[in-house]
Write a protein that holds these residues in place. Structure first.
Motif, PDB file in Angstrom:
ATOM      1  N   ASP A   1       0.799  -1.220   0.000  1.00 36.76           N
ATOM      2  CA  ASP A   1       0.000   0.000   0.000  1.00 36.76           C
ATOM      3  C   ASP A   1       0.832   1.272   0.000  1.00 36.76           C
ATOM      4  O   ASP A   1       0.285   2.377   0.065  1.00 36.76           O
ATOM      5  N   ARG A   2       2.141   1.135  -0.089  1.00 34.74           N
ATOM      6  CA  ARG A   2       3.015   2.315  -0.089  1.00 34.74           C
ATOM      7  C   ARG A   2       4.335   1.939  -0.738  1.00 34.74           C
ATOM      8  O   ARG A   2       4.592   0.747  -0.964  1.00 34.74           O
ATOM      9  N   PRO A   3       5.201   2.906  -1.047  1.00 32.78           N
ATOM     10  CA  PRO A   3       6.476   2.566  -1.694  1.00 32.78           C
ATOM     11  C   PRO A   3       7.331   1.635  -0.842  1.00 32.78           C
ATOM     12  O   PRO A   3       7.219   1.599   0.387  1.00 32.78           O
ATOM     13  N   ASP A   4       8.187   0.865  -1.511  1.00 38.43           N
ATOM     14  CA  ASP A   4       9.102  -0.016  -0.796  1.00 38.43           C
ATOM     15  C   ASP A   4       9.990   0.813   0.133  1.00 38.43           C
ATOM     16  O   ASP A   4      10.281   1.980  -0.124  1.00 38.43           O
ATOM     17  N   LYS A   5      10.432   0.177   1.213  1.00 41.69           N
ATOM     18  CA  LYS A   5      11.293   0.893   2.149  1.00 41.69           C
ATOM     19  C   LYS A   5      12.599   0.131   2.342  1.00 41.69           C
ATOM     20  O   LYS A   5      12.666  -1.091   2.168  1.00 41.69           O
ATOM     21  N   ASN A   6      13.655   0.889   2.685  1.00 41.25           N
ATOM     22  CA  ASN A   6      14.950   0.294   2.966  1.00 41.25           C
ATOM     23  C   ASN A   6      15.044  -0.100   4.433  1.00 41.25           C
ATOM     24  O   ASN A   6      14.678   0.679   5.323  1.00 41.25           O
ATOM     25  N   LEU A   7      15.526  -1.302   4.671  1.00 42.11           N
ATOM     26  CA  LEU A   7      15.701  -1.800   6.029  1.00 42.11           C
ATOM     27  C   LEU A   7      17.203  -1.918   6.285  1.00 42.11           C
ATOM     28  O   LEU A   7      17.939  -2.503   5.489  1.00 42.11           O
ATOM     29  N   TYR A   8      17.657  -1.365   7.396  1.00 39.89           N
ATOM     30  CA  TYR A   8      19.088  -1.327   7.714  1.00 39.89           C
ATOM     31  C   TYR A   8      19.377  -2.299   8.855  1.00 39.89           C
ATOM     32  O   TYR A   8      18.684  -2.302   9.881  1.00 39.89           O
ATOM     33  N   THR A   9      20.429  -3.100   8.678  1.00 43.19           N
ATOM     34  CA  THR A   9      20.788  -4.141   9.643  1.00 43.19           C
ATOM     35  C   THR A   9      22.259  -4.006  10.017  1.00 43.19           C
ATOM     36  O   THR A   9      23.116  -3.775   9.149  1.00 43.19           O
ATOM     37  N   LEU A  10      22.553  -4.146  11.291  1.00 44.24           N
ATOM     38  CA  LEU A  10      23.926  -4.068  11.775  1.00 44.24           C
ATOM     39  C   LEU A  10      24.721  -5.292  11.316  1.00 44.24           C
ATOM     40  O   LEU A  10      24.249  -6.422  11.423  1.00 44.24           O
ATOM     41  N   THR A  11      25.933  -5.078  10.816  1.00 47.57           N
ATOM     42  CA  THR A  11      26.808  -6.175  10.413  1.00 47.57           C
ATOM     43  C   THR A  11      27.794  -6.485  11.543  1.00 47.57           C
ATOM     44  O   THR A  11      27.903  -5.737  12.522  1.00 47.57           O
ATOM     45  N   GLU A  12      28.545  -7.581  11.401  1.00 48.17           N
ATOM     46  CA  GLU A  12      29.562  -7.916  12.399  1.00 48.17           C
ATOM     47  C   GLU A  12      30.636  -6.836  12.464  1.00 48.17           C
ATOM     48  O   GLU A  12      31.140  -6.497  13.540  1.00 48.17           O
ATOM     49  N   ALA A  13      30.988  -6.292  11.301  1.00 48.30           N
ATOM     50  CA  ALA A  13      31.967  -5.200  11.288  1.00 48.30           C
ATOM     51  C   ALA A  13      31.425  -3.982  12.031  1.00 48.30           C
ATOM     52  O   ALA A  13      32.164  -3.292  12.742  1.00 48.30           O
ATOM     53  N   GLY A  14      30.128  -3.722  11.874  1.00 53.12           N
ATOM     54  CA  GLY A  14      29.510  -2.610  12.575  1.00 53.12           C
ATOM     55  C   GLY A  14      29.488  -2.829  14.080  1.00 53.12           C
ATOM     56  O   GLY A  14      29.726  -1.893  14.856  1.00 53.12           O
ATOM     57  N   ARG A  15      29.242  -4.068  14.512  1.00 51.38           N
ATOM     58  CA  ARG A  15      29.239  -4.376  15.949  1.00 51.38           C
ATOM     59  C   ARG A  15      30.640  -4.199  16.533  1.00 51.38           C
ATOM     60  O   ARG A  15      30.806  -3.680  17.640  1.00 51.38           O
ATOM     61  N   THR A  16      31.658  -4.614  15.783  1.00 55.74           N
ATOM     62  CA  THR A  16      33.039  -4.440  16.241  1.00 55.74           C
ATOM     63  C   THR A  16      33.397  -2.964  16.356  1.00 55.74           C
ATOM     64  O   THR A  16      34.017  -2.530  17.332  1.00 55.74           O
ATOM     65  N   GLU A  17      32.988  -2.180  15.337  1.00 61.90           N
ATOM     66  CA  GLU A  17      33.243  -0.741  15.374  1.00 61.90           C
ATOM     67  C   GLU A  17      32.548  -0.092  16.563  1.00 61.90           C
ATOM     68  O   GLU A  17      33.134   0.749  17.258  1.00 61.90           O
ATOM     69  N   LEU A  18      31.301  -0.465  16.821  1.00 60.30           N
ATOM     70  CA  LEU A  18      30.557   0.076  17.952  1.00 60.30           C
ATOM     71  C   LEU A  18      31.240  -0.275  19.264  1.00 60.30           C
ATOM     72  O   LEU A  18      31.375   0.569  20.153  1.00 60.30           O
ATOM     73  N   SER A  19      31.693  -1.526  19.398  1.00 58.50           N
ATOM     74  CA  SER A  19      32.345  -1.967  20.629  1.00 58.50           C
ATOM     75  C   SER A  19      33.625  -1.182  20.880  1.00 58.50           C
ATOM     76  O   SER A  19      33.902  -0.758  22.011  1.00 58.50           O
ATOM     77  N   THR A  20      34.419  -0.962  19.834  1.00 56.28           N
ATOM     78  CA  THR A  20      35.669  -0.203  19.978  1.00 56.28           C
ATOM     79  C   THR A  20      35.385   1.226  20.419  1.00 56.28           C
ATOM     80  O   THR A  20      36.048   1.770  21.318  1.00 56.28           O
TER      81      THR A  20
END
Length: 209
Positions: free
Chosen positions: A63-82
């Motif tokens: 019923d509306r335009p497609d949307k982008n879904l963003y997911t954290l990657t392992e590299a992103g989790r490592t960057e966040l932890s650092t």
């Protein structure tokens, strides 16, 4: 300001699309931070995808335009932890317009300095009253409460700074005031006034009877 790491932190819980992330950020951080511009948020997400810290997928909606879904990657989790476990170091110095105002007030003399400090004190006291109300309203939201407590502590420190500014800058303002050049006196002021008679000779003005 490392907002990209705040986005990574929000994505640790679950994937989100842009407007969900905006709403969650503003709800989690609270009113002291201010709103998050959606255009800026999408720029951050683009960088995170480019750097491999977040993956992007499309979700089809009927019923509306497609949307982008963003997911954290392992590299992103490592960057966040650092980032999240290392100390924060101030790198930008202390740039506050108040210090520039103090510069201007000192240049204008003691009265201007006192006027500025009194006005600023009242402003800080009003801010503290508003922060106290926010603190009561968000007592059940731990992260928001911590940010408000930080704002309260900062404002109290600013109040103390005004006392320091008054003590240290008042002599400087007084000295500046003393150095102000005297206003120009009318030509001949302080000298005996003279006038010319009909013959053009200059003589003393007759004293009033």
């Amino acid at each position: 300001m490392p907002l990209q790491h705040a986005v990574l932190a929000l994505l640790t819980q679950r994937p989100n699309h842009g407007y969900e992330l905006k709403a969650r950020f503003e709800e989690t951080i609270g009113p002291q931070w201010g709103g998050l511009n959606i255009g800026h948020l999408y720029q951050i997400l683009e960088r995170l995808v480019r750097d491999g810290y977040v993956s992007r997928s499309q979700v089809t909606q009927t019923d509306r335009p497609d949307k982008n879904l963003y997911t954290l990657t392992e590299a992103g989790r490592t960057e966040l932890s650092t980032w999240a476990t290392s100390a924060w170091v101030r790198v930008g110095g202390f740039r506050d317009e108040l210090f520039l105002k103090l510069l201007g007030a000192v240049a204008l003399g003691p009265h201007a300095l006192t006027t500025l400090i009194d006005a600023q004190r009242q402003t800080y006291l009003s801010e503290l009253a508003g922060l106290a109300q926010q603190r009561r309203a968000h007592a059940a939201e731990p992260l928001v409460a911590v940010l408000i407590d930080a704002a309260i502590a900062h404002t109290k420190a600013d109040l103390g700074l005004l006392d320091s500014a008054s003590a240290h800058l008042a002599p400087l303002a007084a000295a500046q005031d003393a150095q102000e050049p005297q206003r120009s006196q009318p030509q001949g002021a302080g000298d005996t006034d003279t006038t010319s008679d009909d013959s053009g000779r200059r003589g003393r003005r007759p004293e009033s009877a």
